[in-house]
Structures are given as C-alpha cells and as structure tokens.
Write a protein that holds these residues in place. Structure first.
Motif, short mmCIF file in Angstrom:
data_model
loop_
_atom_site.label_atom_id
_atom_site.label_comp_id
_atom_site.label_asym_id
_atom_site.label_seq_id
_atom_site.Cartn_x
_atom_site.Cartn_y
_atom_site.Cartn_z
N GLN A 172 0.82 -1.21 0.00
CA GLN A 172 0.00 0.00 0.00
C GLN A 172 0.86 1.26 0.00
OE1 GLN A 172 -3.31 -0.39 -0.45
NE2 GLN A 172 -2.80 -2.58 -0.55
N VAL A 173 0.20 2.40 0.17
CA VAL A 173 0.86 3.70 0.04
C VAL A 173 2.07 3.82 0.96
CG1 VAL A 173 0.56 6.18 0.34
CG2 VAL A 173 -1.25 4.84 -0.73
N GLU A 174 1.94 3.35 2.21
CA GLU A 174 3.03 3.51 3.16
C GLU A 174 4.24 2.69 2.74
OE1 GLU A 174 4.98 5.15 6.45
OE2 GLU A 174 3.19 5.70 5.33
N SER A 175 4.01 1.48 2.27
CA SER A 175 5.10 0.65 1.79
C SER A 175 5.80 1.30 0.60
CB SER A 175 4.59 -0.74 1.40
OG SER A 175 5.62 -1.53 0.82
N GLN A 176 5.01 1.88 -0.28
CA GLN A 176 5.57 2.54 -1.45
C GLN A 176 6.36 3.78 -1.06
OE1 GLN A 176 2.70 3.06 -4.62
NE2 GLN A 176 1.70 1.12 -4.17
N ARG A 177 5.89 4.50 -0.05
CA ARG A 177 6.61 5.68 0.42
C ARG A 177 7.97 5.28 0.98
NH1 ARG A 177 7.94 8.02 4.92
NH2 ARG A 177 6.85 6.46 6.17
N ILE A 178 7.99 4.22 1.77
CA ILE A 178 9.25 3.74 2.35
C ILE A 178 10.20 3.28 1.24
CG2 ILE A 178 10.29 1.99 3.84
CD1 ILE A 178 7.57 1.99 5.37
N ALA A 179 9.64 2.59 0.25
CA ALA A 179 10.45 2.13 -0.88
C ALA A 179 11.10 3.31 -1.60
CB ALA A 179 9.59 1.33 -1.86
#
Length: 235
Positions: A27-34
């Motif tokens: 989701q968005v949070e995982s993508q932000r961390i990536a």
C-alpha cells in the motif's frame, strides 16, 4: 570470469534511462518507504554492496529459469533481502547502475517473501513491454501463477463439497506452494477450481495461527467420511 548470459534472457541496453523503480509492492506507506530507500541508495546515503548487515544478496538466475519465458531481462539481476527496515515495507524492483535489482523485507513471512521475489523478478523482464504499472503488475502475477501454481497441483487440494479449510491445512497448502495462502485461493478462483462462496469461506482461514491437529483414528465402523469430518470440522 564474466557470467554467461542465460538462454532465456535477451540483451538490452538500460544505460540511457538511468536509475528508477520499476514496480512497487504494498500500500501507500510501503511505497513511500520504498521511495525513500531507493532515493537514499541513489544519493549514496547507504550502500547495498558488499552484502552484510544491510542485506543478504543473491542472484535471480534460478528464478528466471523457473519462470521460463524469454523476456528482455536486464543482465545479472540481484535480490537484496533488506534487514532492519520498517515492517510495513514489502518490496520493489528497480534498475540501479544499469542492473536489475529486487528489494524485499528480510523479516517478512517466508512464503510472502518468496512470492514477492518471484513477482518482482519477472516485472524486470516485462517492464519494457508494459508501460502501465497496473498492467505490468497484472501480467507479472499471471506469469508467476503459471510458474508456481500449476492447475493440476492447485486442483488437487480442493473439492466442490468442501466449505471450510482449517488453519493447519491452509498452512500446509501455503507451505507446499511457498506462496501466501490467499494467492493460492486467488489462483484457484481464477481457474474456476473453487466457487466465489468457497473463496470467501476459505479466506477466513489463518495459516499463521495453525496448530497441530488432534490425532486421527478410525473406529471399527469408521470410513473416509469420518476422517474428513475431523479434518474439516475446524474444532
């Protein structure tokens, strides 16, 4: 000695396009961390090699071979299982220094991690064909389903008259295929091996809480139906 180019890889020049993320997971949070991780890597805030505390690194040649399609993979794809990253981080594929890279969370569930590694690896072979991210993800998943979840093997675990899957059996099925149990169910539904109602019912199983089933036995007048009643009782 230079590594020999696998037969099912095509040479492709990535040098003109630079470093970039190919496919995000989660989701968005995982993508932000990536995005933060990759930006830091490109900016030199941290180093991916040599392997050690930051990550375990391996080559993806066996996975490329297992997938079996002749795709325009970048040369020498490497897999980095990152340590000490946010638990919300799932993974991403990227082109970095003209090479293909797969980044996943080393602390994630082993079946989830295996599925993500395969999915992200094949995305590196497809991204020049599918410019749209949603199409890239869908096609990558399709090829991974075909490679890891063949029809005959998936079908062998399900029957039309089964309405419930106990946690321990869901765990066994996931471990057999080495992918998350919901992915097995999704594949079974797409192949019409199970119905919509079965899918919704089976999705309630929680492989992570699986406990060893009680000892099974037959009474003198017992039958296979007695055995199945124990297996699928959910008690």
């Amino acid at each position: 000695m230079p590594r020999k180019q696998p037969k099912n890889q095509l040479l492709l020049d990535y040098s003109v396009r630079g470093n970039r993320i190919v496919l995000h997971l989660g989701q968005v949070e995982s993508q932000r961390i990536a995005g933060q991780l990759f930006e830091g890597l490109v900016n030199g805030d941290w180093m991916i090699e040599p392997a050690g505390e930051v990550a375990d690194i391996s080559y993806a040649q066996d996975i490329v071979h297992q997938i079996g399609h002749k795709l325009p993979y970048p040369e020498g794809i490497k897999i980095a299982q990152l340590h000490n990253v946010d638990p919300l981080f799932k993974g991403f594929s990227a082109i970095y220094h003209q090479k293909g890279w797969v980044f996943v969370n080393a602390a994630s569930d082993i079946n989830e991690r295996n599925y993500h590694i395969h999915l992200l690896t094949v995305s590196l072979g497809l991204h020049t064909i599918y410019a749209n991210t949603a199409s890239l993800a869908a096609r990558s998943e399709q090829l991974i389903f075909e490679a890891l979840l063949p029809f005959d093997e998936v079908e062998s675990f399900f029957r039309n008259d089964i309405s419930k899957i106990p946690d321990f059996l869901a765990s066994d099925i996931a471990n057999f295929f080495k992918v998350p149990f919901p992915m097995v169910l999704k594949r079974a539904l797409l192949l019409k091996i199970i119905t919509d109602d079965q899918y919704r019912s089976f999705m309630t199983a929680n492989p992570g809480t699986a406990a060893k089933p009680r000892e099974l036995f037959f009474s003198k007048d017992g039958s296979i139906d007695d055995l199945e009643a124990q297996l699928f009782s959910g008690d």
